[in-house]
Design a protein around this motif. Structure first.
Motif, PDB file in Angstrom:
ATOM      1  N   ALA A  67     102.170  61.854   0.816  1.00  0.00           N
ATOM      2  CA  ALA A  67     102.293  63.312   0.889  1.00  0.00           C
ATOM      3  C   ALA A  67     103.758  63.720   0.990  1.00  0.00           C
ATOM      4  N   LYS A  68     104.538  62.982   1.788  1.00  0.00           N
ATOM      5  CA  LYS A  68     105.965  63.283   1.947  1.00  0.00           C
ATOM      6  C   LYS A  68     106.694  63.113   0.613  1.00  0.00           C
ATOM      7  N   LEU A  69     106.436  62.026  -0.101  1.00  0.00           N
ATOM      8  CA  LEU A  69     107.107  61.777  -1.376  1.00  0.00           C
ATOM      9  C   LEU A  69     106.668  62.755  -2.461  1.00  0.00           C
ATOM     10  N   LEU A  70     105.382  63.131  -2.451  1.00  0.00           N
ATOM     11  CA  LEU A  70     104.898  64.135  -3.407  1.00  0.00           C
ATOM     12  C   LEU A  70     105.537  65.499  -3.146  1.00  0.00           C
ATOM     13  N   SER A  71     105.689  65.853  -1.862  1.00  0.00           N
ATOM     14  CA  SER A  71     106.214  67.179  -1.509  1.00  0.00           C
ATOM     15  C   SER A  71     107.652  67.382  -1.959  1.00  0.00           C
ATOM     16  N   VAL A  72     108.415  66.323  -2.057  1.00  0.00           N
ATOM     17  CA  VAL A  72     109.810  66.450  -2.511  1.00  0.00           C
ATOM     18  C   VAL A  72     109.968  65.975  -3.961  1.00  0.00           C
ATOM     19  N   CYS A  73     108.847  65.836  -4.657  1.00  0.00           N
ATOM     20  CA  CYS A  73     108.805  65.494  -6.086  1.00  0.00           C
ATOM     21  C   CYS A  73     109.506  64.175  -6.415  1.00  0.00           C
ATOM     22  N   LEU A  74     109.427  63.193  -5.529  1.00  0.00           N
ATOM     23  CA  LEU A  74     109.982  61.880  -5.821  1.00  0.00           C
ATOM     24  C   LEU A  74     108.981  60.991  -6.538  1.00  0.00           C
ATOM     25  N   ILE A  75     107.703  61.322  -6.406  1.00  0.00           N
ATOM     26  CA  ILE A  75     106.664  60.593  -7.124  1.00  0.00           C
ATOM     27  C   ILE A  75     105.720  61.603  -7.747  1.00  0.00           C
ATOM     28  N   LYS A  76     104.952  61.153  -8.712  1.00  0.00           N
ATOM     29  CA  LYS A  76     103.912  62.006  -9.275  1.00  0.00           C
ATOM     30  C   LYS A  76     102.653  61.171  -9.441  1.00  0.00           C
ATOM     31  N   GLU A  77     101.540  61.846  -9.451  1.00  0.00           N
ATOM     32  CA  GLU A  77     100.257  61.173  -9.563  1.00  0.00           C
ATOM     33  C   GLU A  77      99.990  60.792 -11.012  1.00  0.00           C
ATOM     34  N   VAL A  78      99.583  59.551 -11.211  1.00  0.00           N
ATOM     35  CA  VAL A  78      99.173  59.077 -12.528  1.00  0.00           C
ATOM     36  C   VAL A  78      97.886  58.285 -12.370  1.00  0.00           C
ATOM     37  N   GLU A  79      97.138  58.172 -13.442  1.00  0.00           N
ATOM     38  CA  GLU A  79      95.902  57.393 -13.412  1.00  0.00           C
ATOM     39  C   GLU A  79      95.974  56.288 -14.438  1.00  0.00           C
ATOM     40  N   TYR A  80      95.777  55.073 -13.960  1.00  0.00           N
ATOM     41  CA  TYR A  80      95.666  53.925 -14.843  1.00  0.00           C
ATOM     42  C   TYR A  80      94.243  53.419 -14.718  1.00  0.00           C
ATOM     43  N   LEU A  81      93.475  53.585 -15.750  1.00  0.00           N
ATOM     44  CA  LEU A  81      92.072  53.207 -15.694  1.00  0.00           C
ATOM     45  C   LEU A  81      91.865  51.710 -15.873  1.00  0.00           C
ATOM     46  N   VAL A  82      92.868  51.017 -16.397  1.00  0.00           N
ATOM     47  CA  VAL A  82      92.693  49.615 -16.743  1.00  0.00           C
ATOM     48  C   VAL A  82      93.115  48.671 -15.623  1.00  0.00           C
ATOM     49  N   TRP A  83      94.126  49.023 -14.867  1.00  0.00           N
ATOM     50  CA  TRP A  83      94.602  48.087 -13.862  1.00  0.00           C
ATOM     51  C   TRP A  83      94.919  48.797 -12.545  1.00  0.00           C
ATOM     52  N   VAL A  84      94.874  48.016 -11.479  1.00  0.00           N
ATOM     53  CA  VAL A  84      95.123  48.541 -10.137  1.00  0.00           C
ATOM     54  C   VAL A  84      95.892  47.494  -9.345  1.00  0.00           C
ATOM     55  N   SER A  85      96.820  47.938  -8.530  1.00  0.00           N
ATOM     56  CA  SER A  85      97.540  47.057  -7.621  1.00  0.00           C
ATOM     57  C   SER A  85      97.466  47.659  -6.228  1.00  0.00           C
ATOM     58  N   ASN A  86      97.154  46.843  -5.251  1.00  0.00           N
ATOM     59  CA  ASN A  86      97.027  47.328  -3.882  1.00  0.00           C
ATOM     60  C   ASN A  86      98.378  47.692  -3.285  1.00  0.00           C
ATOM     61  N   VAL A  87      98.332  48.571  -2.311  1.00  0.00           N
ATOM     62  CA  VAL A  87      99.517  48.976  -1.566  1.00  0.00           C
ATOM     63  C   VAL A  87      99.935  47.834  -0.647  1.00  0.00           C
ATOM     64  N   VAL A  88     101.244  47.632  -0.511  1.00  0.00           N
ATOM     65  CA  VAL A  88     101.764  46.655   0.441  1.00  0.00           C
ATOM     66  C   VAL A  88     102.448  47.448   1.545  1.00  0.00           C
ATOM     67  N   VAL A  89     101.945  47.323   2.766  1.00  0.00           N
ATOM     68  CA  VAL A  89     102.460  48.086   3.892  1.00  0.00           C
ATOM     69  C   VAL A  89     103.245  47.157   4.818  1.00  0.00           C
ATOM     70  N   MET A  90     104.468  47.562   5.122  1.00  0.00           N
ATOM     71  CA  MET A  90     105.334  46.775   6.020  1.00  0.00           C
ATOM     72  C   MET A  90     105.832  47.679   7.142  1.00  0.00           C
ATOM     73  N   LYS A  91     105.906  47.143   8.349  1.00  0.00           N
ATOM     74  CA  LYS A  91     106.494  47.895   9.449  1.00  0.00           C
ATOM     75  C   LYS A  91     108.003  47.892   9.332  1.00  0.00           C
ATOM     76  N   LYS A  92     108.617  49.015   9.663  1.00  0.00           N
ATOM     77  CA  LYS A  92     110.070  49.101   9.683  1.00  0.00           C
ATOM     78  C   LYS A  92     110.591  48.388  10.922  1.00  0.00           C
ATOM     79  N   GLU A  93     111.888  48.146  10.954  1.00  0.00           N
ATOM     80  CA  GLU A  93     112.483  47.483  12.111  1.00  0.00           C
ATOM     81  C   GLU A  93     112.279  48.274  13.388  1.00  0.00           C
ATOM     82  N   ASN A  94     112.165  49.614  13.267  1.00  0.00           N
ATOM     83  CA  ASN A  94     111.975  50.446  14.448  1.00  0.00           C
ATOM     84  C   ASN A  94     110.507  50.531  14.876  1.00  0.00           C
ATOM     85  N   GLY A  95     109.627  49.799  14.204  1.00  0.00           N
ATOM     86  CA  GLY A  95     108.221  49.734  14.576  1.00  0.00           C
ATOM     87  C   GLY A  95     107.313  50.736  13.897  1.00  0.00           C
ATOM     88  N   LYS A  96     107.870  51.650  13.097  1.00  0.00           N
ATOM     89  CA  LYS A  96     107.035  52.639  12.403  1.00  0.00           C
ATOM     90  C   LYS A  96     106.301  52.008  11.248  1.00  0.00           C
TER      91      LYS A  96
END
Length: 96
Positions: A67-96
């Motif tokens: 939502a944060k990245l969409l709100s500042v137009c850094l990303i846009k929504e696209v649909e790929y019907l053929v392939w999918v890749s899972n999100v990789v989530v990492m904690k920052k050094e500050n624990g967030k």
């Protein structure tokens, strides 16, 4: 804005105002300068990862970041019907 990062380079300390520290800091930059695109070979068959389940707090963190990245137009929504890749989530050094 408070910076809780210790910088080893005097150049960074002297020029804090010219660096982008969050997505909101780079509003107005032409997307043609910073745009990233997937380099996909059309003849290669796409792979589809099996959908992973995430903890609710991880799902909420991903939604907030998107939502944060969409709100500042850094990303846009696209649909790929053929392939999918899972999100990789990492904690920052500050624990967030």
């Amino acid at each position: 804005m408070a910076y809780n990062v210790i910088f080893g380079q005097p150049c960074l300390k002297e020029n804090l105002v010219i660096f982008a520290w969050s997505a909101a800091d780079i509003l107005g930059v032409d997307p043609q300068i910073i745009v990233h695109k997937l380099n996909v070979i059309p003849k290669v068959k796409p792979m589809k990862q099996k959908k992973r389940k995430f903890a609710l707090q991880v799902v909420e963190a991903v939604r907030q970041e998107i939502a944060k990245l969409l709100s500042v137009c850094l990303i846009k929504e696209v649909e790929y019907l053929v392939w999918v890749s899972n999100v990789v989530v990492m904690k920052k050094e500050n624990g967030k």
